[in-house]
Write an enzyme that holds these catalytic residues in place. Structure first.
Site, PDB file in Angstrom:
ATOM      1  CB  CYS A  36      -1.046   0.123   1.961  1.00  0.00           C
ATOM      2  SG  CYS A  36      -1.834   1.896   1.832  1.00  0.00           S
ATOM      3  CB  CYS A  84       0.790   1.996   4.973  1.00  0.00           C
ATOM      4  SG  CYS A  84      -0.532   0.768   5.059  1.00  0.00           S
ATOM      5  CG  HIS A 140      -3.745  -0.011   5.522  1.00  0.00           C
ATOM      6  ND1 HIS A 140      -3.676  -0.036   3.753  1.00  0.00           N
ATOM      7  CD2 HIS A 140      -4.901  -1.568   4.864  1.00  0.00           C
ATOM      8  CE1 HIS A 140      -3.974  -1.186   3.259  1.00  0.00           C
ATOM      9  NE2 HIS A 140      -4.911  -1.929   3.221  1.00  0.00           N
ATOM     10  CG  HIS A 179      -4.173   4.113   3.178  1.00  0.00           C
ATOM     11  ND1 HIS A 179      -3.117   2.906   4.372  1.00  0.00           N
ATOM     12  CD2 HIS A 179      -4.881   4.831   4.202  1.00  0.00           C
ATOM     13  CE1 HIS A 179      -3.191   3.973   5.067  1.00  0.00           C
ATOM     14  NE2 HIS A 179      -4.160   5.359   4.954  1.00  0.00           N
ATOM     15  CG  HIS A 215      -7.311   8.385  -0.148  1.00  0.00           C
ATOM     16  ND1 HIS A 215      -7.697   7.145  -0.274  1.00  0.00           N
ATOM     17  CD2 HIS A 215      -7.173   9.441  -1.767  1.00  0.00           C
ATOM     18  CE1 HIS A 215      -7.592   6.644  -1.980  1.00  0.00           C
ATOM     19  NE2 HIS A 215      -7.500   8.481  -2.428  1.00  0.00           N
TER      20      HIS A 215
HETATM   21 ZN   LIG Z   1      -1.975   1.634   3.755  1.00  0.00          ZN
END
Ligand SMILES: [Zn+2]
Ligand SMILES: [Zn+2]
Ligand SMILES: [Zn+2]
Length: 328
Positions: free
Chosen positions: A41, A44, A107, A158, A160
């Protein structure tokens, strides 16, 4: 470099950002995203995105970083002048502004599981960044959005939010602003304030009410289960809302998201905040609000060809269905 191209017929602007297609995950399927490996990811803590963050914006659970493939660019080193390419026939402007990510440090705090206090932290970070861009004379509009789920345009699992600052006012805002100005001229009151009163009386689309907000399914919804969250006290600018308002916003937002989770099993969705363009302040006629657009159906040819949306579920039915989740 991204550019704004004007539709010579309708006058609407399109952002042409071919650089964004270089994202390696651009062509992966919904299924692969669902199973993105945490170790790979890019968002992270400890990864390159985290390294490029704006350190002064760090809070306990949130960090802010520039988008690696921005749709709008800061004006440094590029000319801000518009031009007319192809022998002056078409109109182009550089896509000036900014494109930032507001990322949860954990995450596993994607929107469906994001605790209320982290939602609050995220909204506060959005406000701070919004105010930074609002000071830039070249920026006309700042829009905060969130894509949840690949169907809704999220290419990274993830959690955002994104902040788009642009040198143009987006066409939907132009329409909302124009419509509410006209309503105000005719009736002498804000259309959103009137709508709050109306929805509270009718009750058929109302989902919840807190000290500072109402949440309801929108009468002329463009998406099944489209939810609007509107502050009860008239205010045109989201970015200057005080702490208690933002805290209350996170509460009602969490409740709305939980309703969707429980009844529709964590649907893909977008949410966005509509506020007054940064060039104006404290308008009597405009009222900031947050819209949640669940993406449970796609648009077909008629919607794309005509700009007229066919919504197959009535907001009155949606409200009944969503409220079931709170009964048990
Ligand atoms: Zn992540
Ligand atoms: Zn109002
Ligand atoms: Zn709106």
């Amino acid at each position: 470099m991204p550019q704004l191209r004007q539709n010579i017929i309708t006058g609407e602007w399109v952002v042409m950002a071919p650089e964004r297609a270089k994202r390696p995950n651009e062509y992966v399927t919904a299924d692969t995203i669902k199973h993105q490996v945490k170790a790979e990811c890019p968002f992270c803590v400890g990864k390159p995105t985290y390294g490029s963050r704006i350190k002064s914006e760090d809070t306990a659970n949130i960090y802010v970083a520039p988008n690696k493939f921005p749709a709008f660019l800061p004006e440094e080193n590029i000319s801000v002048r518009g031009y007319y390419p192809e022998k002056g026939f078409y109109r182009v402007k550089p896509a000036i502004g900014g494109h930032e990510l507001i990322i949860t440090k954990n995450h596993d705090h994607s929107l469906d599981a994001m605790p209320r206090n982290i939602l609050e932290e995220m909204f506060l970070a959005i406000q701070r960044r919004y105010l930074v861009y609002a000071k830039n004379d070249l920026v006309e509009y700042v829009m905060a959005i969130y894509n949840h789920g690949p169907v809704a345009g999220a290419s990274i699992e993830h959690g955002h939010a994104q902040l788009f600052s642009s040198s143009i006012v987006p066409s939907l805002i132009v329409k909302e602003k124009h419509g509410s100005e006209k309503y105000f001229e005719l009736n002498g009151v804000c259309v959103y304030c009137d709508m709050i009163e109306h929805e509270k009386k009718e009750k058929i689309r109302m989902l919840a009410e807190t000290d500072s907000f109402v949440m309801f399914n929108f009468f002329a919804s463009r998406f099944p289960f489209e939810i609007w969250i509107v502050p009860k006290k008239h205010s045109s600018n989201f970015e200057i809302a005080g702490y208690s308002i933002i805290r209350d916003l996170s509460k009602i937002m969490r409740r709305g998201l939980d309703m969707l989770n429980e009844t529709l099993n964590d649907p893909p969705l977008n949410f966005f905040i509509h506020s007054l363009p940064t060039t104006s302040e404290n308008a009597d006629y405009y009222h900031w609000h947050l819209e949640i657009a669940p993406r449970v159906t796609g648009y077909g040819g008629y919607e794309i060809g005509s700009g007229v949306i066919i919504d197959i579920t009535s907001p009155e039915e949606c409200a009944k269905y969503l409220k079931q989740s709170e009964k048990h």
